[in-house]
Design a protein around this motif. Structure first.
Motif, PDB file in Angstrom:
ATOM      1  N   LEU A   1       9.346  -4.212   2.610  1.00  0.00           N
ATOM      2  CA  LEU A   1       8.505  -5.034   1.741  1.00  0.00           C
ATOM      3  C   LEU A   1       8.418  -4.364   0.375  1.00  0.00           C
ATOM      4  O   LEU A   1       8.097  -3.174   0.285  1.00  0.00           O
ATOM      5  N   PRO A   2       8.709  -5.107  -0.701  1.00  0.00           N
ATOM      6  CA  PRO A   2       8.615  -4.498  -2.039  1.00  0.00           C
ATOM      7  C   PRO A   2       7.162  -4.349  -2.476  1.00  0.00           C
ATOM      8  O   PRO A   2       6.291  -5.148  -2.112  1.00  0.00           O
ATOM      9  N   THR A   3       6.909  -3.343  -3.287  1.00  0.00           N
ATOM     10  CA  THR A   3       5.566  -3.100  -3.806  1.00  0.00           C
ATOM     11  C   THR A   3       5.692  -2.366  -5.136  1.00  0.00           C
ATOM     12  O   THR A   3       6.741  -1.785  -5.443  1.00  0.00           O
ATOM     13  N   THR A   4       4.650  -2.358  -5.899  1.00  0.00           N
ATOM     14  CA  THR A   4       4.711  -1.777  -7.249  1.00  0.00           C
ATOM     15  C   THR A   4       3.552  -0.817  -7.462  1.00  0.00           C
ATOM     16  O   THR A   4       2.403  -1.114  -7.088  1.00  0.00           O
ATOM     17  N   VAL A   5       3.873   0.317  -8.066  1.00  0.00           N
ATOM     18  CA  VAL A   5       2.851   1.243  -8.572  1.00  0.00           C
ATOM     19  C   VAL A   5       2.723   0.977 -10.072  1.00  0.00           C
ATOM     20  O   VAL A   5       3.705   1.154 -10.821  1.00  0.00           O
TER      21      VAL A   5
END
Length: 257
Positions: free
Chosen positions: A242-246
């Motif tokens: 699953l992609p995620t962003t900081v």
């Protein structure tokens, strides 16, 4: 030659006596344990029909194959058309029965038909073969690429004796990533973090943000601001991504003094 009372030869006749060399061949299949699986098969080598076969005192006409027999001694007699007969004694011994001790079931994972069964027999009955359908047998005791559900397994000795058992392959779906908690970076530093929350799958879950290095701790620290791929892998190797962003919190900007 015929002679009268005075010793005179009165007549001579020549005749032929045909000798029947009566013979009977027997072929047996010993029963498995105490079951009625023994067989006796007879072959008439010589003699004219009709044939009367007597087994342990019971007569049969033109019958040569006898099944459903238990262990023991059988007296077999063949009588042919001219009354000649031949007798034989046949003994059916016991073939040992095989027994399945354990069936080890490896679950099907990741929604695939990748389950596995390993059949472990017990006792000493010589070489045994293994099957899932009681038709096709093989020497390897492991069956792979099986779907979830109930499976019946069979083993068979070289003498044809069998045993069967059942096993259930459990299905495990891929791991599910519930949510990912993200802490943004500050002051243009690499101080962001990600915490992956996941459940399901098979066995212990491990986590990664590069797809190569996995850890049991779902927390990843000292991250720069960018988009990551969160990986969750279960004990069978099934992976969910699953992609995620900081994100980055911008530094203060002095707009005027």
């Amino acid at each position: 030659i015929s002679r009268d009372e005075y010793g005179c030869m009165t007549d001579t006749v020549t005749t032929t006596v045909n000798v029947v060399n009566l013979d009977l061949q027997t072929d047996v299949m010993n029963p498995c344990g105490d079951t009625a699986t023994g067989e006796i098969h007879l072959t008439v080598v010589s003699g004219d029909a009709p044939y009367t076969v007597t087994i342990n005192g019971t007569d049969y006409i033109n019958k040569f194959d006898f099944t459903g027999l238990t262990k023991g001694n059988y007296q077999v007699k063949l009588t042919v058309a001219n009354g000649c007969s031949v007798s034989k004694s046949v003994t059916l011994k016991v073939n040992p029965l095989p027994h399945i001790d354990t069936v080890l079931a490896t679950p099907a994972t990741c929604g695939l038909d990748n389950g596995k069964l390993t059949i472990i027999p017990v006792g000493s009955v010589g070489a045994v073969n293994y099957s899932l359908d009681d038709v096709t047998y093989k020497s390897n005791n492991t069956f792979s690429n099986l779907g979830p559900g109930y499976h019946e397994v069979f083993i068979r000795t070289q003498q044809g004796c069998k045993d069967s058992s059942g096993a259930v392959i459990i299905a495990f779906d891929p791991p599910v990533i519930q949510q990912i908690n993200s802490d943004s970076t500050t002051c243009n530093q690499s101080n962001g973090s990600l915490t992956i929350h996941a459940h399901g799958g098979y066995g212990l879950l491990t986590y990664s943000i590069d797809g190569q290095h996995f850890q049991t701790n779902p927390l990843f620290q000292n991250l720069t601001a960018k988009t990551y791929s969160a990986y969750v892998r279960d004990a069978s190797g099934c992976i969910t991504i699953l992609p995620t962003t900081v994100f980055a919190i911008s530094v203060p900007n002095i707009s005027a003094i």
